[in-house]
Design an enzyme around this catalytic site. Structure first.
Site, PDB file in Angstrom:
ATOM      1  CB  SER A 177      33.171  37.561  23.431  1.00  0.00           C
ATOM      2  OG  SER A 177      33.023  36.282  23.982  1.00  0.00           O
TER       3      SER A 177
ATOM      4  CG  HIS B  98      34.188  39.228  28.373  1.00  0.00           C
ATOM      5  ND1 HIS B  98      33.476  40.306  27.885  1.00  0.00           N
ATOM      6  CD2 HIS B  98      35.489  39.562  28.241  1.00  0.00           C
ATOM      7  CE1 HIS B  98      34.305  41.249  27.481  1.00  0.00           C
ATOM      8  NE2 HIS B  98      35.536  40.812  27.681  1.00  0.00           N
TER       9      HIS B  98
ATOM     10  CB  VAL C  77      27.572  34.640  22.894  1.00  0.00           C
ATOM     11  CG1 VAL C  77      26.108  34.242  23.005  1.00  0.00           C
ATOM     12  CG2 VAL C  77      28.467  33.553  23.478  1.00  0.00           C
TER      13      VAL C  77
ATOM     14  CG  ASN D 116      28.638  39.385  23.847  1.00  0.00           C
ATOM     15  OD1 ASN D 116      29.446  39.801  24.669  1.00  0.00           O
ATOM     16  ND2 ASN D 116      28.816  38.247  23.196  1.00  0.00           N
TER      17      ASN D 116
ATOM     18  CD  GLU E 162      39.998  41.436  29.748  1.00  0.00           C
ATOM     19  OE1 GLU E 162      41.147  41.094  30.073  1.00  0.00           O
ATOM     20  OE2 GLU E 162      39.759  42.380  28.992  1.00  0.00           O
TER      21      GLU E 162
END
EC number: 3.5.1.93
Length: 720
Positions: free
Chosen positions: A199, A221, A268, A442, A653
């Site tokens: 993400s 993502h 994440v 991330n 995305e």
């Protein structure tokens, strides 16, 4: 409608990164004035769902349970089959309902006690929030009862669902996929839809924006497959709260959320909240502190559906050590998994309280409950506060770094058995930093802003790795740190960055070496790369060749460091690695890449968007953007090409939203794969052309906006 062209975005990013005046001007609305208080939210007097042209439900409820009921009803209409399948799995009945393909999941969930614990957690909810969970489940049931033919016969047996089913699904997703996954415990590695998660997130303070309004980017993502990671966009309004955003299907709260006052997003973070212990088996038990201990062996069984539709009972042998449930790997290794946060039943309510908080202090008080087991969480609000939190339930460990705790930990000694977790104040966090922004892509939590405000030495070495930050993460920092006076439009343009940062770091060494190679094909490839603007645009004729070369230079996932002349360094986290250590070897890799590109795509100069296609249903349009590890901030992970050299997104995305906390709030976004996957829907492929054109749609919050776009009205009555 607000359209941002790929090439325009690229030109703007290039100009700002190298310090030139912007080369592109957008047609902008007049800056929004900012009164001292946000506009009053619409206060519904009746219950109804207004569906806009993209299948987004705008749910108006007279109170919270009514809104949750409408939200469950809407999710069932848009994703009912998939939600019921997920709920059936989380009950521990996947094998009973659908057969052997679901047996491993059933065993994993039953052995870890997910269905039983979900019942306990449901009973531990506050009365008000338990009423919301019941209402959400009632909405799903009501849709299925009112529209039985729209629900697949395969999943009807899951009905009716309950509030405990909602909790079980959330518990499975958060604690036994994100925190502890069967692949990691069983030594098989995470499946692609879990391993490829990623993400982007940005929050920008008013002092760094042109209009004095905070900005927020939500940009997860995830896999494009239909499963627990599929996202759903919705808008909930009651007299007491408003929430707009997206979340994974089946969840009753919106995790990527905003309203007229504030917003949050998640990425994440890789926090190691679960430990896998290698057990030493002996005499029917296991060694622990020099003694043989017996396993706890609770009785359990499950039912397995046969090919003829009948079911058989199967005993389930569960063994538990002092660490937790025990699993056997394919090589015979006994592994016990210990998961932090199994005493935290309040994740869903905490998210709800965070996104309906009246102030940053209230938000922090909710966050500090530490019920959300993982994720970086980024916050921005209308008052101008921005925050990054490396959130999660992190065990306190007496020794060892993160690499040690990510592996198989010795299970024969109490020295490695953790029993406590860190409070929020122990974790990396940044509020209103001098740099005027926070970000995460991330990467480990060491560059959430620039300049940095803390170092890894300030925290235990087991919290996060000090490993190379991806080129996407480095680009995230640079895009924010090197751009000021941001408008919403410029913010959106920066989000579209698909620059190949690895090309910037390597081509200055590769091209001269390739130009003097005696092979004419290598020289031609070098000239092609030299003429490339280093952007993953649909018309790029060198991007596919570079991608194939980078796969050889930096490994299959583009993350290797060995080929660089200067490797990554924590001292220079956003400018390393760079250079080519062995130009001759790199030229040989280019020679191989030429052959590979021809074999896969037919020619080394095939346009990127001719091979990289966005295909959903009967929509087939060119794609742009590339792999994050090549430096593309806008991410798409592509499938292997077919026999025609065509590939499609498998990850990247999903939901993207860019929000300006003006008065009223302005927001634009897209749901790449549409807002419904129920059979017969018209809202699966209806946004993919906009993704291809980078044509963001305005997100509709104000009632008058919704009324102007409404395609269908669904009034509903809810009585608890």
């Amino acid at each position: 409608m607000l359209r941002v062209l790929h090439r325009a975005a690229s030109a703007l990013v290039m100009a700002t990164v190298i310090g030139l005046a912007p080369a592109v001007a957008f047609a902008l609305a007049e800056p929004t004035s900012t009164p001292q208080a946000p506009i009053a939210a619409y206060k519904p007097r009746s219950n109804e769902i207004l569906w806009d042209g993209y299948g987004v439900p705008h749910i108006y409820g007279v109170d919270a349970p009514s809104a949750f009921y409408g939200y469950g009803w809407a999710q069932a209409r848009s994703h009912g089959d998939n939600i019921l399948r997920l709920y059936g799995e989380a009950r521990g009945k996947g094998a009973e309902y659908w057969g052997p393909d679901y047996e491993q999941t059933t065993v994993w969930l039953l052995t870890n006690g997910v269905p039983e614990r979900a019942q306990q957690w449901y009973a531990q909810q506050s009365p008000d929030f338990r009423a919301n969970l019941d209402a959400f489940a009632a909405g799903i049931n009501a849709y299925a009862q009112q529209n039985p033919d729209d629900i697949s016969p395969e999943v009807r047996q899951v009905l009716p669902v309950s509030g405990a089913d909602v909790v079980a699904h959330a518990h499975r997703l958060m604690n036994f996929l994100y925190v502890a996954s069967p692949g990691r415990t069983l030594g098989e590695g995470d499946p692609p839809d879990l391993a490829d998660q990623g993400s982007n997130s940005w929050a920008v303070a008013p002092g760094k924006t042109a209009n004095g309004n905070a900005l927020l980017l939500q940009n997860p993502h995830l896999s494009w497959t239909t499963d627990y990671f599929t996202y759903y966009e919705a808008h909930l309004v009651t007299p007491d709260f408003e929430i707009y955003g997206a979340t994974q299907i089946g969840l009753p709260v919106i995790r990527f959320a905003f309203n007229q006052r504030m917003g949050i997003t998640n990425t994440v973070n890789g926090m190691v909240g679960a430990t896998n212990y290698r057990l030493t088996l002996q005499d029917g038990g296991y060694l622990y502190d020099g003694q043989v201990r017996p396993f706890e062996r609770p009785q359990a069984s499950y039912r397995l559906r046969q090919a003829d539709g009948t079911t058989v009972d199967k005993p389930l042998e569960i063994r538990s050590s002092v660490h937790g449930p025990v699993f056997e790997r394919a090589d015979g290794t006994a592994v016990a998994v210990r998961v932090a946060g199994l005493d935290r039943p309040g994740m869903l309510e905490q998210y709800f309280d965070m996104i309906t908080a009246d102030s940053f202090d209230d938000y922090e008080a909710a966050l500090a409950r530490m019920q959300v087991p993982t994720f970086n969480i980024v916050y921005a609000d209308r008052e101008g506060t921005i925050n990054y939190s490396f959130n999660g339930v992190a065990p306190k460990r007496a020794e060892g770094d993160i690499a040690f705790w990510q592996g198989l930990v010795p299970g024969d000694s109490s020295r490695y058995l953790w029993t406590e977790t860190h409070p929020l104040d122990d974790l990396p966090r940044v509020t209103n930093p001098p740099g005027g922004f926070v970000q995460n892509s991330n990467d480990p939590p060491w560059t959430p802003t620039w300049p940095v405000t803390y170092t890894p030495k300030d925290f235990p070495s087991y919290l996060a790795p000090q490993t190379p930050h991806s080129l996407r993460a480095q680009q995230s920092v640079r895009l924010m740190s090197e751009n000021d006076d941001l408008t919403l439009e410029r913010f959106m343009a920066l989000q579209l960055s698909h620059r190949a940062v690895m090309a910037d770091r390597t081509l200055p060494d590769l091209i001269p070496a390739a130009l003097i190679d005696p092979d004419p094909e290598v020289q031609a490839a070098a000239r092609l790369l030299a003429a490339w603007d280093r952007e993953f645009t649909s018309d790029s004729r060198a991007a596919l060749l570079f991608e194939e070369w980078a796969r050889l230079f930096a490994g299959q996932n583009f993350a290797g460091q060995a080929g660089f002349a200067t490797p990554w360094s924590l001292d220079k986290p956003v400018s390393t690695p760079y250079g080519v250590r062995d130009p001759k070897a790199a030229v040989d890799q280019l020679r191989t890449a030429i052959a590979n590109t021809k074999r896969k795509y037919g020619a080394i100069d095939r346009p990127f968007g001719d091979a990289s296609r966005m295909i959903l249903n009967d929509v087939n349009v060119p794609g742009a953007a590339g792999y994050g590890n090549l430096g593309s901030f806008r991410v798409f992970t592509w499938s292997d090409p077919d026999e025609n050299g065509v590939r499609t997104p498998v990850h990247g995305e999903t939901w993207v939203a860019m929000i300006e906390f003006s008065t009223p709030v302005r927001a634009y976004g897209l749901m790449s794969y549409g807002n419904s996957r129920q059979p017969g829907t018209t809202h699966y492929s209806d946004q993919i052309e906009r993704v291809s054109r980078a044509d963001f749609r305005e997100l509709l919050l104000r009632r008058e906006q919704v009324e102007a776009a409404v395609q269908e009205r669904t009034p509903f009555n809810f009585k608890p």
